[in-house]
Design an enzyme around this catalytic site. Structure first.
Site, PDB file in Angstrom:
ATOM      1  N   ASP A  94       0.883  -1.179   0.000  1.00 26.07           N
ATOM      2  CA  ASP A  94       0.000   0.000   0.000  1.00 26.07           C
ATOM      3  C   ASP A  94       0.914   1.221   0.000  1.00 26.07           C
ATOM      4  O   ASP A  94       2.120   1.109   0.231  1.00 26.07           O
ATOM      5  CB  ASP A  94      -0.871  -0.008   1.268  1.00 26.07           C
ATOM      6  CG  ASP A  94      -1.766   1.226   1.377  1.00 26.07           C
ATOM      7  OD1 ASP A  94      -2.319   1.653   0.349  1.00 26.07           O
ATOM      8  OD2 ASP A  94      -1.909   1.774   2.491  1.00 26.07           O
ATOM      9  N   SER A  95       0.319   2.383  -0.215  1.00 24.10           N
ATOM     10  CA  SER A  95       1.094   3.618  -0.149  1.00 24.10           C
ATOM     11  C   SER A  95       1.586   3.873   1.274  1.00 24.10           C
ATOM     12  O   SER A  95       2.553   4.589   1.477  1.00 24.10           O
ATOM     13  CB  SER A  95       0.217   4.790  -0.577  1.00 24.10           C
ATOM     14  OG  SER A  95      -0.898   4.868   0.286  1.00 24.10           O
ATOM     15  N   GLU A 101      -3.910   8.336   8.461  1.00 24.75           N
ATOM     16  CA  GLU A 101      -2.499   7.958   8.565  1.00 24.75           C
ATOM     17  C   GLU A 101      -1.829   8.721   9.717  1.00 24.75           C
ATOM     18  O   GLU A 101      -0.923   8.217  10.370  1.00 24.75           O
ATOM     19  CB  GLU A 101      -1.795   8.257   7.238  1.00 24.75           C
ATOM     20  CG  GLU A 101      -0.445   7.664   7.087  1.00 24.75           C
ATOM     21  CD  GLU A 101      -0.412   6.323   6.334  1.00 24.75           C
ATOM     22  OE1 GLU A 101       0.682   5.781   6.224  1.00 24.75           O
ATOM     23  OE2 GLU A 101      -1.450   5.828   5.875  1.00 24.75           O
ATOM     24  N   CYS A 120      -4.233  -1.358  -2.046  1.00 21.98           N
ATOM     25  CA  CYS A 120      -4.403   0.084  -2.210  1.00 21.98           C
ATOM     26  C   CYS A 120      -5.272   0.295  -3.449  1.00 21.98           C
ATOM     27  O   CYS A 120      -4.941  -0.221  -4.528  1.00 21.98           O
ATOM     28  CB  CYS A 120      -3.029   0.723  -2.405  1.00 21.98           C
ATOM     29  SG  CYS A 120      -3.085   2.473  -2.814  1.00 21.98           S
ATOM     30  N   HIS A 155      -7.605   2.744   3.709  1.00 20.97           N
ATOM     31  CA  HIS A 155      -7.509   3.413   5.010  1.00 20.97           C
ATOM     32  C   HIS A 155      -8.880   3.519   5.688  1.00 20.97           C
ATOM     33  O   HIS A 155      -8.965   3.648   6.907  1.00 20.97           O
ATOM     34  CB  HIS A 155      -6.974   4.839   4.841  1.00 20.97           C
ATOM     35  CG  HIS A 155      -5.499   4.915   4.594  1.00 20.97           C
ATOM     36  ND1 HIS A 155      -4.920   4.472   3.429  1.00 20.97           N
ATOM     37  CD2 HIS A 155      -4.492   5.395   5.374  1.00 20.97           C
ATOM     38  CE1 HIS A 155      -3.608   4.689   3.497  1.00 20.97           C
ATOM     39  NE2 HIS A 155      -3.327   5.238   4.668  1.00 20.97           N
ATOM     40  N   CYS A 173     -10.948   3.021  -0.442  1.00 26.82           N
ATOM     41  CA  CYS A 173      -9.579   3.307   0.022  1.00 26.82           C
ATOM     42  C   CYS A 173      -9.343   2.398   1.220  1.00 26.82           C
ATOM     43  O   CYS A 173     -10.214   2.287   2.100  1.00 26.82           O
ATOM     44  CB  CYS A 173      -9.464   4.774   0.423  1.00 26.82           C
ATOM     45  SG  CYS A 173      -7.887   5.182   1.193  1.00 26.82           S
TER      46      CYS A 173
HETATM   47  N1  DGL Z   1      -4.795   3.384   0.860  1.00 20.00           N
HETATM   48  C1  DGL Z   1      -4.805   4.006  -0.424  1.00 20.00           C
HETATM   49  C2  DGL Z   1      -5.995   3.533  -1.231  1.00 20.00           C
HETATM   50  O1  DGL Z   1      -6.585   2.489  -0.941  1.00 20.00           O
HETATM   51  C3  DGL Z   1      -4.812   5.493  -0.506  1.00 20.00           C
HETATM   52  C4  DGL Z   1      -3.983   6.317   0.343  1.00 20.00           C
HETATM   53  C5  DGL Z   1      -3.141   7.304  -0.437  1.00 20.00           C
HETATM   54  O2  DGL Z   1      -3.646   8.309  -0.945  1.00 20.00           O
HETATM   55  O3  DGL Z   1      -1.971   7.044  -0.515  1.00 20.00           O
HETATM   56  O4  DGL Z   1      -6.351   4.178  -2.195  1.00 20.00           O
END
Ligand code: DGL
Length: 286
Positions: A26-27, A171, A90, A205, A203
C-alpha cells in the site's frame, strides 16, 4: 532499472511455492487493514507487507508515478522476498497499476487488486440500486469503479466523491475524534452521497472510520470495505492455484520506505495488534 517485461524472472521451484510468503503493499499503513483480514482468514500464511510511506499519499500523484512505485515494490517483493502472490492493498495503486502488473506477471504469480472483489460484491446484492463511492482523487478521477459498475450492471445507479483529506488524516492517527468527525461529516453531507443504498469505501484506510460513517447514515445503508472481501478472494485464488500453505514456518515482516514514530503507533491500530515496522529503502539499494 528495466521494466518487468524486459526482465527475466527467476521462478521459485513449484514445490517450494506454497511456503513462500504473500506480498502485500500500500502507499502507507492503510493496507494493513487488508493484511489483518488476510492473516485472520489464512493463519498458515506468512505475510510480507510493504508500506510506501516515503511516497504517501498516492491519492494525489500521477498515474505514471504510482505505476512506477508499484512496479518497484512488486519487483522487490517478488525478486527479493520470493512472494508467491502479490496483493495490491491500495485502491489508488490498483486503479493505476493493476493491469500493468497483472500482465507483467502473467503465468508467473497471481496479482490481486482490491477493486474487483468489491465490484463483485456490489453487483451480487439485489437490494443495492444506488451506490456511492468515496476514494482518493486519483481513484475517483480514474473512473475505474464507475466504469466497472456500469459495465457489469448497467441498471445500477452510482455516484462518486473524492475525499482526499481522509487517508492522510487517518495515517496521522485522527479517527474517532472531533477532528475526524468534522471532516467525515462535511464530506458525507455532500449531495453526491445522499439517497444511496450502499457506500463503497474505495480506500484501504477507510475501514478505520467505518463506524463513524455508519453512524452518519444511522446504520441504514450498507457500508462496503475491502478487508474481508479481499481476504476471501486471496484465499480462493490460492486454493485454485494450489498455493495454500499448510503450516506457517516464518514470521510476518512489515516494511516501510520511511519511518516515523507516528507510523509505528498507528500500525497497531490498523493491524489490530502490535507489530514491528522495519525501514526498507528499496530505491536506495538500486
Ligand atoms: N490506501 C490508499 C488507497 O486504498 C490510498 C492512500 C493514499 O492516498 O496514498 O487508495
Amino acid at each position: 532499472m528495466p521494466g518487468f517485461l524486459e526482465m527475466k524472472f527467476p521462478l521459485p521451484l513449484p514445490q517450494q511455492m506454497n511456503s513462500q510468503p504473500i506480498g502485500i503493499f500500500d502507499s502507507g499503513i492503510g493496507g494493513l487493514t487488508v493484511a489483518k483480514a488476510i492473516s485472520t482468514s489464512l493463519p498458515n500464511e506468512t505475510l510480507i507487507y510493504f508500506g510506501d510511506t516515503a511516497h504517501m499519499p498516492y491519492g494525489d500523484k500521477s498515474n505514471d508515478s504510482i505505476r512506477y512505485y508499484s512496479e518497484q515494490i512488486t519487483n522487490y517483493l517478488y525478486q527479493n522476498e520470493h512472494c508467491k502472490c502479490i496483493v495490491i492493498a491500495c485502491n489508488t495503486a490498483s486503479a493505476a497499476a493493476y493491469e500493468y502488473l497483472r500482465d507483467a506477471f502473467k503465468n508467473v504469480i497471481p496479482v490481486i487488486n482490491v477493486i474487483d472483489p468489491i465490484i463483485e460484491e456490489v453487483i451480487a446484492e439485489d437490494d443495492i440500486r444506488r451506490v456511492g463511492i468515496i476514494a482518493t482523487k486519483t481513484t475517483i478521477n480514474s473512473g475505474i469503479y464507475q466504469e466497472k459498475l456500469q459495465r457489469r450492471k448497467s441498471t445500477l445507479d452510482f455516484t462518486a466523491l473524492a475525499t482526499p483529506l481522509l487517508a492522510p488524516m487517518i495515517e496521522e492517527g485522527f479517527y474517532n475524534d472531533k477532528i475526524s468527525h468534522e471532516i467525515i461529516y462535511s464530506y458525507l453531507k455532500q449531495p453526491e452521497l445522499q439517497n444511496i443504498d450502499a457506500l463503497i469505501l474505495g480506500c484501504t484506510h477507510y475501514p478505520l472510520i467505518k463506524a463513524e460513517i455508519m453512524d452518519y447514515y444511522h446504520h441504514k445503508i450498507k457500508v462496503i470495505d475491502s478487508t474481508t472481501i479481499v481476504a476471501n478472494k486471496v484465499k480462493k485464488i490460492l486454493e485454485i492455484e494450489g498455493l495454500l500453505n499448510d503450516k506457517r514456518e516464518k514470521a510476518d515482516k512489515f516494511y516501510v520506505s520511511d519511518y516515523t514514530d507516528s507510523f509505528e503507533k498507528t500500525t497497531a491500530v490498523f493491524f489490530g495488534s502490535k507489530i514491528h515496522l522495519e525501514l526498507k529503502n528499496i530505491w536506495q539499494s538500486k
